[in-house]
Design an enzyme around this catalytic site. Structure first.
Site, PDB file in Angstrom:
ATOM      1  N   LYS A  50       0.822  -1.214   0.000  1.00  0.00           N
ATOM      2  CA  LYS A  50       0.000   0.000   0.000  1.00  0.00           C
ATOM      3  C   LYS A  50       0.856   1.264   0.000  1.00  0.00           C
ATOM      4  O   LYS A  50       0.344   2.367  -0.065  1.00  0.00           O
ATOM      5  CB  LYS A  50      -0.918  -0.012   1.233  1.00  0.00           C
ATOM      6  N   LYS A  94       2.569   2.252   2.584  1.00  0.00           N
ATOM      7  CA  LYS A  94       2.442   2.873   3.909  1.00  0.00           C
ATOM      8  C   LYS A  94       3.581   2.383   4.796  1.00  0.00           C
ATOM      9  O   LYS A  94       3.814   1.193   4.925  1.00  0.00           O
ATOM     10  CB  LYS A  94       1.104   2.510   4.547  1.00  0.00           C
TER      11      LYS A  94
HETATM   12  N1  C2G Z   1     -10.610   7.202   8.776  1.00  0.00           N
HETATM   13  C1  C2G Z   1     -11.590   8.126   9.111  1.00  0.00           C
HETATM   14  N2  C2G Z   1     -11.226   9.354   9.552  1.00  0.00           N
HETATM   15  C2  C2G Z   1      -9.927   9.690   9.683  1.00  0.00           C
HETATM   16  C3  C2G Z   1      -8.924   8.747   9.352  1.00  0.00           C
HETATM   17  C4  C2G Z   1      -9.292   7.494   8.898  1.00  0.00           C
HETATM   18  O1  C2G Z   1     -12.797   7.837   9.005  1.00  0.00           O
HETATM   19  N3  C2G Z   1      -9.612  10.936  10.119  1.00  0.00           N
HETATM   20  C5  C2G Z   1     -11.030   5.884   8.293  1.00  0.00           C
HETATM   21  C6  C2G Z   1     -10.572   5.591   6.863  1.00  0.00           C
HETATM   22  O2  C2G Z   1     -11.470   6.183   5.922  1.00  0.00           O
HETATM   23  C7  C2G Z   1     -10.622   4.069   6.833  1.00  0.00           C
HETATM   24  C8  C2G Z   1     -10.279   3.685   8.288  1.00  0.00           C
HETATM   25  O3  C2G Z   1     -10.432   4.880   9.080  1.00  0.00           O
HETATM   26  O4  C2G Z   1     -11.946   3.625   6.535  1.00  0.00           O
HETATM   27  C9  C2G Z   1      -8.859   3.188   8.420  1.00  0.00           C
HETATM   28  O5  C2G Z   1      -8.002   4.187   7.883  1.00  0.00           O
HETATM   29  P1  C2G Z   1      -6.467   3.769   7.558  1.00  0.00           P
HETATM   30  O6  C2G Z   1      -5.889   3.097   8.742  1.00  0.00           O
HETATM   31  O7  C2G Z   1      -5.799   4.949   6.959  1.00  0.00           O
HETATM   32  O8  C2G Z   1      -6.686   2.632   6.479  1.00  0.00           O
HETATM   33  P2  C2G Z   1      -6.408   2.700   4.894  1.00  0.00           P
HETATM   34  O9  C2G Z   1      -4.987   2.966   4.639  1.00  0.00           O
HETATM   35  O10 C2G Z   1      -7.418   3.588   4.314  1.00  0.00           O
HETATM   36  O11 C2G Z   1      -6.622   1.164   4.497  1.00  0.00           O
HETATM   37  O12 C2G Z   1      -8.335  -2.417   1.886  1.00  0.00           O
HETATM   38  C10 C2G Z   1      -8.625  -1.182   2.523  1.00  0.00           C
HETATM   39  C11 C2G Z   1      -7.390  -0.582   3.155  1.00  0.00           C
HETATM   40  O13 C2G Z   1      -6.772  -1.499   4.024  1.00  0.00           O
HETATM   41  C12 C2G Z   1      -7.776   0.690   3.902  1.00  0.00           C
END
Ligand code: C2G
Length: 128
Positions: free
Chosen positions: A44, A46
């Site tokens: 990803k 990350k």
């Molecule tokens: N999120 C949120 N508000 C934020 C930060 C994150 O609602 N201020 C939500 C994101 O939209 C996501 C969840 O929290 O639905 C997890 O965010 P991340 O850990 O950044 O995950 P991500 O990298 O988006 O991975 O297959 C899908 C991926 O694994 C998603």
């Protein structure tokens, strides 16, 4: 039993994550969370601060969460939906439209992100 599924990295677990987990759980009775493995985070693009084991441990401590499963590839979602008899798939709206193919198997809901907080912001504070 209505099962909800969501995925994420959940690095530096913060209230934005907790808010989507809380709202996701409100959509059913059981919340399953797929947490990205360290290897998948490389895919990803990350770079996590917290290890998979610790991120999983922290998620399991959240009362909204009923089961945490590893997310190791993009393609596993259909099988996860089937294996866990998922009724509702939830993601933050930064993913809007990206998982609509799952509507063949379950409801797909994109929830508004929580503004003002992100792992990136937290990292910039930590790096100071
Ligand atoms: N999120 C949120 N508000 C934020 C930060 C994150 O609602 N201020 C939500 C994101 O939209 C996501 C969840 O929290 O639905 C997890 O965010 P991340 O850990 O950044 O995950 P991500 O990298 O988006 O991975 O297959 C899908 C991926 O694994 C998603």
């Amino acid at each position: 039993m209505k099962t909800v599924l969501t995925y994420g990295t959940f690095d530096l677990l913060h209230y934005g994550h907790l808010e989507i987990l809380r709202r996701a759980k409100e959509l059913g009775d059981r919340l399953v969370v797929g947490i990205s493995t360290d290897e998948f985070n490389q895919v990803k693009g990350k770079n996590c601060q917290i290890s998979y084991e610790k991120r999983k441990e922290f998620l399991e401590a959240v009362e909204y969460v009923d089961l945490v499963i590893p997310e190791s590839e993009w393609e596993q979602k259909v099988q996860d939906v089937k294996n866990n008899e998922v009724d509702v798939f939830v993601m933050g709206d930064d993913w809007k439209g990206k998982f609509d193919y799952l509507t063949e198997y379950c409801d797909v809901v994109y929830l508004p992100r929580t503004l003002g907080i992100s792992t990136t912001k937290l990292k910039s504070i930590l790096d100071k």
